[in-house]
Design an enzyme around this catalytic site. Sequence first.
Site, PDB file in Angstrom:
ATOM      1  N   HIS A   1      -9.950  13.206  -7.293  1.00  0.00           N
ATOM      2  CA  HIS A   1     -10.316  11.787  -7.626  1.00  0.00           C
ATOM      3  C   HIS A   1     -10.251  10.954  -6.461  1.00  0.00           C
ATOM      4  CE1 HIS A   1      -7.187  13.369 -10.934  1.00  0.00           C
ATOM      5  NE2 HIS A   1      -8.422  13.333 -11.528  1.00  0.00           N
TER       6      HIS A   1
ATOM      7  N   GLU B   1      -6.203  20.709 -16.719  1.00  0.00           N
ATOM      8  CA  GLU B   1      -8.674  19.883 -16.850  1.00  0.00           C
ATOM      9  C   GLU B   1      -8.870  21.282 -16.076  1.00  0.00           C
ATOM     10  OE1 GLU B   1      -9.578  15.867 -16.199  1.00  0.00           O
ATOM     11  OE2 GLU B   1      -8.164  16.001 -14.529  1.00  0.00           O
TER      12      GLU B   1
ATOM     13  N   HIS C   1     -12.185  19.384  -7.640  1.00  0.00           N
ATOM     14  CA  HIS C   1     -12.052  19.158  -8.975  1.00  0.00           C
ATOM     15  C   HIS C   1     -11.620  17.486  -8.038  1.00  0.00           C
ATOM     16  CE1 HIS C   1     -11.392  15.349 -12.024  1.00  0.00           C
ATOM     17  NE2 HIS C   1      -9.932  15.771 -12.559  1.00  0.00           N
TER      18      HIS C   1
ATOM     19  N   HIS D   1     -12.741   7.881 -13.256  1.00  0.00           N
ATOM     20  CA  HIS D   1     -11.887   9.466 -13.425  1.00  0.00           C
ATOM     21  C   HIS D   1     -12.297  10.207 -12.434  1.00  0.00           C
ATOM     22  CE1 HIS D   1     -11.116  13.993 -15.289  1.00  0.00           C
ATOM     23  NE2 HIS D   1     -10.287  13.066 -14.372  1.00  0.00           N
TER      24      HIS D   1
END
Lengths: 258, 258, 258, 258
Positions: free
Chosen positions: B98, B77, B96, B167
Amino acid sequence: MSKIDNIMKDLVIANRILANEDVVDAYGHVSIRHPDKPNHFFLSRSLAPELVEFEDIVEFGMDGEPVRDEKRPLYLERFIHAGILEARPDVMAVVHAHAEDILPFGIATDTPLRPVIHSGSFIGANVPVWDISENFGDTNVLVSNMAQARDLAKKLGGNNVALMSAHGFASAAKSLIEVVRMSVYLPRNARILQNAKTLGGEIRYLSQGEIDARNRGYSPYSTETWRTWEFWANKCGCGKLLNRPDGGPIYVHEHKHK
Amino acid sequence: MSKIDNIMKDLVIANRILANEDVVDAYGHVSIRHPDKPNHFFLSRSLAPELVEFEDIVEFGMDGEPVRDEKRPLYLERFIHAGILEARPDVMAVVHAHAEDILPFGIATDTPLRPVIHSGSFIGANVPVWDISENFGDTNVLVSNMAQARDLAKKLGGNNVALMSAHGFASAAKSLIEVVRMSVYLPRNARILQNAKTLGGEIRYLSQGEIDARNRGYSPYSTETWRTWEFWANKCGCGKLLNRPDGGPIYVHEHKHK
Amino acid sequence: MSKIDNIMKDLVIANRILANEDVVDAYGHVSIRHPDKPNHFFLSRSLAPELVEFEDIVEFGMDGEPVRDEKRPLYLERFIHAGILEARPDVMAVVHAHAEDILPFGIATDTPLRPVIHSGSFIGANVPVWDISENFGDTNVLVSNMAQARDLAKKLGGNNVALMSAHGFASAAKSLIEVVRMSVYLPRNARILQNAKTLGGEIRYLSQGEIDARNRGYSPYSTETWRTWEFWANKCGCGKLLNRPDGGPIYVHEHKHK
Amino acid sequence: MSKIDNIMKDLVIANRILANEDVVDAYGHVSIRHPDKPNHFFLSRSLAPELVEFEDIVEFGMDGEPVRDEKRPLYLERFIHAGILEARPDVMAVVHAHAEDILPFGIATDTPLRPVIHSGSFIGANVPVWDISENFGDTNVLVSNMAQARDLAKKLGGNNVALMSAHGFASAAKSLIEVVRMSVYLPRNARILQNAKTLGGEIRYLSQGEIDARNRGYSPYSTETWRTWEFWANKCGCGKLLNRPDGGPIYVHEHKHK
């Protein structure tokens, strides 16, 4: 001199306990009034409480400024301590923190935070919610001057805890040990009330009579209160700093059977 | 050269803090734009952030590919970083992750995630929710090419955080320290809003004026922001990597009273 | 011989990861099918998974009994593994555990547990709930013979996970790494669904197409899956046991900058 | 003599397990009846359970007072143990604690606490709630004399656990290992019931038949019960104190593959 030494030790212990018990993170602080100069108080320079040592402690006046030349950065919100110690001669120690589990009660203000467990009794029957925007409009939500601190102290009134909306809480007590203990059990009481509300039905709050009965038996060096202070201090590696003016027993623990 | 050295140190610290503060586990990553080559950025090779060291950091171009020959596996990613850094010249660093407690807000989308605590102000009044299925149908839900990354960046727009449905989230800021701080307080803000919603009644959100006031005072090396960075870095064993370009004081802490 | 050695190492890692990631406590266990004798499987003797070492692993037959003389106490519920491995030739590894956050879904059965986050996709769209009392009446709720295990395996059918009402779950996959990963993300998916339900409104579940897309890219030694296994193994002190048959890189981490 | 030695070891283990498993903090205590003098019991002096060593254990009579001269401060609530041991000859060990997650059920009393998971079965189908204010009006909510303790014991009746409103719980069992195990799983059962209630719909409680079936197979040195005791003792550093009168195997674990 030795009296001040012991106060410094206690203030380091208090910082470390509040960090270890998850009441403060990098933010939040604890102060104690000078025992001989009631218009002075001790508070760390700007530093996460878990890291505070003796040399980090600074002496302040009731204007929230250091009484001696000080070059190191200071807590922006030191005025909270000055404001409450100024307004409340009965108060010897103050905590300001952002303990996560009290924050919903400062935001969803239809649900008052009230004591529901015996260890939460010391927060008192009435926990006012102070919202900085009421008198100061759009700010950065921090208490950064004496006017704001005095407004907070006014909302606190004669109570032991005030929630600070969208921000945290301020707690005040007649001793350092009491204010730390109350500040640790405050979020626990909040979690339990939150969960009891989720279960639904009628809630059993502590009565005023129960709160009064508990207050009558509360003192920093009682068997019950000392047990927690002693345990928490040992847990966060401060057992060797423990001291008590009443000459009672002190245990610094190292597990022998390991 | 020393400037790049310091950026590498900061990026290792950022990885370790995000792991230690429970924002990332084996998944999630943090990038920083190259200070001299705005079309390049630094990001670890495929590795759990807690384990990242200097030699794991790879230099990427705006296509999301390494600028030098690289044999080690890379984050699938990594395009998220390229997409946001490409679309937002004002952004210097991207996370980024989760983090568990933001995920309900990406799934139960009737409840917008908005700032309710002062430390959550930096997420901004508007946190858009990006759902990959809107434009890409049934995928593995991961951002695995530039088209998807650009679609995410478009949804992010000029905001600081976008939730990624089912996500995680992507956050962006004008410095590494700011994006890490915001990413740590984002799930805390989410938990508090979740609990306030459970208590019920009207919710007190931060006003736009309060958000603006906080933004005006926010910079990576201010007393308040540095305190957290310094504390978190010491907590995760990275105290010795601390550095600051503004010449301010740095404390590497070892408890002396133990 | 070396192949079996590596399976033993992986099984020790799996036990330790499941304990460290809070999927099992003293209860719960993980098995792997013998690579050369499909009617045999490996499982620890009765011992908390966190404590399992090579010499604790026992070889069992499809009747749930040890294939060699074994004097040490065994897991009462070893039949779960026999029952599922017997019914599902495609399955190579099985976990049974009581991870706390899945238990509400086995008790409040009006709310089906379904995948809502990408890392939860592997539990599949359908997670059946098995209630031992349906066919066996009032028992001690444990699976203590082959008849009960076969009943559970029948309810599991071709799915990856079955909840066991008032008890726990059983999960099954085509590799040990996959079943461990799925078992760690199962309670996380449950927590997020629980919290999303509390927020209220419509819930965004993974579509069957998304679940299928994720399954297509899933294999134990892919970059993404290995990253977690490698991280978790290092985290629980098993980095030195890591091995991979595909010859890919293995990193045993010791932080250098400390 | 050796029998008493082993009981002392077990009582130290019990204290440490209850602390390590988060059932007690500085408050809460565990007692065991004297094996030869049924009107005596052993309990620590006033000390946080995590810190209890052999020399801290004191022998008490059924009036809740030490049988020998004792200068050290004692638990204020030692009467709870005397009251229950007096009323219940079948009981060999008692725990009193404030485990946070049971407290909502003592406050929101419309929701009875009942077993919903197999490991919670031992609390029994009926968990009465005792409210000190019913017979004693406004007190400090603590059990500080035999009259209050006898009132609590009366409410407990033949059950295994009584909730104490706004305070905690008392649990009783025919062995120390059983009362500790039950006290650890009691808050877990409470959390799961709380979450199942939040999910909504019909709740699947354990049936009386299931509770009975589990009781029939329960003994302190069974394979399943010992596994937890052994694990918990090793986890809290007490592996070397483990002992068992039935001559069964004892494992003191040190991880070898590290």
